[in-house]
Write a protein that holds these residues in place. Structure first.
Motif, short mmCIF file in Angstrom:
data_model
loop_
_atom_site.label_atom_id
_atom_site.label_comp_id
_atom_site.label_asym_id
_atom_site.label_seq_id
_atom_site.Cartn_x
_atom_site.Cartn_y
_atom_site.Cartn_z
N MET A 1 -54.74 0.23 -12.09
CA MET A 1 -53.77 -1.01 -11.60
C MET A 1 -54.70 -1.57 -10.32
SD MET A 1 -49.96 -0.99 -9.65
CE MET A 1 -49.66 -2.03 -8.61
N THR A 2 -54.92 -2.78 -10.14
CA THR A 2 -55.81 -3.40 -9.40
C THR A 2 -54.62 -3.70 -8.08
OG1 THR A 2 -56.82 -4.75 -10.85
CG2 THR A 2 -56.89 -5.59 -8.63
N PRO A 3 -55.11 -3.15 -6.84
CA PRO A 3 -54.27 -3.03 -5.73
C PRO A 3 -53.59 -4.79 -5.59
CG PRO A 3 -56.02 -1.92 -5.21
CD PRO A 3 -56.61 -2.48 -6.62
N ILE A 4 -52.38 -4.70 -5.06
CA ILE A 4 -51.59 -5.94 -4.73
C ILE A 4 -51.29 -5.86 -3.39
CG2 ILE A 4 -49.95 -7.48 -5.15
CD1 ILE A 4 -49.26 -5.95 -7.98
N LEU A 5 -51.74 -6.92 -2.52
CA LEU A 5 -51.25 -7.27 -1.10
C LEU A 5 -50.05 -8.32 -1.17
CD1 LEU A 5 -51.62 -6.59 1.95
CD2 LEU A 5 -53.10 -8.78 1.84
N PHE A 6 -48.92 -7.96 -0.59
CA PHE A 6 -47.77 -8.88 -0.49
C PHE A 6 -48.04 -9.29 0.90
CE2 PHE A 6 -46.78 -5.60 -3.57
CZ PHE A 6 -46.08 -6.27 -4.46
N TYR A 7 -48.26 -10.73 0.83
CA TYR A 7 -48.49 -11.47 2.25
C TYR A 7 -47.38 -12.52 2.54
CZ TYR A 7 -50.39 -15.67 -0.30
OH TYR A 7 -50.61 -16.60 -0.99
N GLY A 8 -46.96 -12.61 3.82
CA GLY A 8 -46.03 -13.44 4.17
C GLY A 8 -46.33 -14.93 4.66
N VAL A 9 -45.90 -15.85 4.30
CA VAL A 9 -46.23 -17.23 4.80
C VAL A 9 -44.78 -17.82 5.29
CG1 VAL A 9 -47.96 -17.75 3.27
CG2 VAL A 9 -45.72 -17.97 2.32
N PRO A 10 -44.65 -18.66 6.48
CA PRO A 10 -46.05 -19.07 6.80
C PRO A 10 -46.45 -18.01 7.99
CG PRO A 10 -44.15 -20.17 7.88
CD PRO A 10 -43.55 -19.30 6.79
N SER A 11 -47.76 -18.11 8.37
CA SER A 11 -48.39 -17.61 9.51
C SER A 11 -48.10 -16.12 9.66
CB SER A 11 -48.07 -18.41 10.72
OG SER A 11 -48.28 -19.69 10.60
N GLY A 12 -48.00 -15.32 8.50
CA GLY A 12 -47.69 -13.91 8.69
C GLY A 12 -48.95 -13.21 9.18
N CYS A 13 -48.46 -12.06 9.83
CA CYS A 13 -49.63 -11.19 10.23
C CYS A 13 -50.32 -10.45 9.18
CB CYS A 13 -49.05 -10.25 11.40
SG CYS A 13 -47.92 -8.86 10.54
N SER A 14 -50.01 -10.53 8.11
CA SER A 14 -50.70 -9.91 6.80
C SER A 14 -52.07 -10.86 6.50
CB SER A 14 -49.63 -10.22 5.50
OG SER A 14 -48.83 -11.45 5.58
N PHE A 15 -51.86 -11.88 7.30
CA PHE A 15 -53.38 -12.75 7.23
C PHE A 15 -54.46 -11.87 7.55
CE2 PHE A 15 -56.70 -15.13 9.04
CZ PHE A 15 -56.47 -16.34 8.27
N GLY A 16 -54.34 -11.08 8.37
CA GLY A 16 -55.46 -9.98 8.45
C GLY A 16 -55.78 -9.10 7.52
N SER A 17 -54.79 -8.93 6.88
CA SER A 17 -54.95 -7.73 5.78
C SER A 17 -55.86 -8.58 4.51
CB SER A 17 -53.78 -7.18 5.22
OG SER A 17 -53.20 -6.16 6.32
N ILE A 18 -55.48 -9.85 4.54
CA ILE A 18 -56.29 -10.59 3.36
C ILE A 18 -57.71 -10.58 4.00
CG2 ILE A 18 -56.50 -12.68 2.26
CD1 ILE A 18 -53.53 -13.34 2.96
N VAL A 19 -58.19 -10.90 5.08
CA VAL A 19 -59.24 -11.00 5.72
C VAL A 19 -60.11 -9.67 5.52
CG1 VAL A 19 -60.63 -11.36 7.62
CG2 VAL A 19 -58.72 -12.62 7.37
N ALA A 20 -59.34 -8.35 5.88
CA ALA A 20 -59.87 -7.35 5.78
C ALA A 20 -60.18 -6.81 4.10
CB ALA A 20 -59.16 -6.23 6.02
N LEU A 21 -59.43 -7.19 3.14
CA LEU A 21 -59.73 -7.09 1.79
C LEU A 21 -60.79 -7.94 1.24
CD1 LEU A 21 -56.17 -6.80 0.49
CD2 LEU A 21 -57.79 -5.19 0.46
N GLU A 22 -60.95 -9.03 1.84
CA GLU A 22 -62.24 -9.90 1.73
C GLU A 22 -63.38 -9.13 2.09
OE1 GLU A 22 -62.86 -13.50 0.16
OE2 GLU A 22 -61.39 -12.03 -1.09
N TRP A 23 -63.45 -8.70 3.21
CA TRP A 23 -64.63 -7.99 3.67
C TRP A 23 -64.81 -6.77 3.07
CZ3 TRP A 23 -63.18 -8.27 9.88
CH2 TRP A 23 -63.84 -9.70 10.14
N LEU A 24 -63.95 -6.00 2.44
CA LEU A 24 -64.30 -4.82 1.67
C LEU A 24 -64.88 -5.15 0.54
CD1 LEU A 24 -63.43 -1.67 1.55
CD2 LEU A 24 -61.18 -2.59 0.12
N GLY A 25 -64.45 -6.11 -0.22
CA GLY A 25 -65.19 -6.62 -1.31
C GLY A 25 -64.76 -5.95 -2.72
N ARG A 26 -63.72 -5.31 -2.72
CA ARG A 26 -63.18 -4.58 -3.93
C ARG A 26 -62.12 -5.44 -4.53
NH1 ARG A 26 -62.81 1.81 -3.07
NH2 ARG A 26 -64.72 2.50 -1.90
#
Length: 241
Positions: free
Chosen positions: A1-26
């Protein structure tokens, strides 16, 4: 199963986790959660009974909640790429110290202002909340300004999960408009640098529902119901194994 991040909008603090996942590259997926409607729904509370984002469904079907826990989950998988640090090292302790500060002080400083935004109040209450929030936000900015100093990143010479988390919270300064970030030149420098980062640009575009080009491992969005079905199926598969 490919990991799933549940992110909140608008302007959720989950923004940082999206950035971190992008940096991770997986490979990872995203599930968009509208606040406050969907995040407080029974459907989402199956994912997180607290009714808050972010939440992460791992490749094994487990659910990880709270930004610090999710960021450390990401960091543990990014040690080879210098995104995180091995537990027990001084660098790991410094990272968690900074994440804790960002979560308990910098984030918390905006709470009165978010309450003012999300809840109807009389004029007196609004004035008190805004004044209290302004004092807290100014104090937190001054503290973090001194902690950062002239270093290029929050922990020194390289970016870490702390910078990803900062990117998501620091924008609230503009959202609420109670302080001028330019009055804190070190923070302003870091924030502006992060705005040019491909992962931050990607996360901004994702939140705005634009055509985002991933520089990491993003493989698409998934709806809440589909995500829940996959989590349940993965758990049943593990029990049957």
């Amino acid at each position: 199963m490919t990991p799933i991040l549940f992110y909140g909008v608008p302007s959720g603090c989950s923004f940082g986790s999206i950035v971190a996942l992008e940096w991770l590259g997986r490979p990872y997926r995203l599930s968009r959660i509208e606040m406050p409607e969907v995040v407080t729904s029974d459907a989402f509370r199956r994912i997180n009974p607290v009714g808050e984002t972010p939440a992460l469904a791992t490749d094994g079907g487990a659910i990880v909640t709270e930004s610090m826990a999710i960021l450390n989950w990401i960091g543990a998988r990014g040690i080879d790429g210098s995104l995180g640090f091995a537990q027990g090292t001084p660098e790991f302790d410094r990272l968690n110290q900074m994440l804790a500060y960002l979560n308990t002080t910098f984030f918390n400083a905006f709470v009165p202002l978010w309450h003012l935004y999300e809840h109807a109040s009389d004029d007196t209450t609004k004035a008190v909340l805004r004044e209290f929030g302004t004092i807290k936000v100014k104090k937190a900015h001054a503290q973090l300004e001194a902690m950062l100093g002239d270093r290029p990143w929050l922990l020194g010479d390289r970016r870490t999960l702390a910078d990803a988390y900062f990117a998501g919270i620091a924008r609230w300064t503009d959202y609420h408009g109670v302080v001028n970030r330019a009055d804190y030149p070190n923070l302003d420098r870091l924030y502006r640098k992060l705005q040019q980062d491909p992962a931050v640009r990607f996360a901004n575009t994702i939140e705005a529902e634009g055509e985002a080009k991933s520089a990491g491992g993003f493989v698409g969005h998934v709806g809440l119901e589909q995500a829940w079905a996959e989590i349940v199926a993965k758990r049943e598969q593990r029990l049957a194994a």
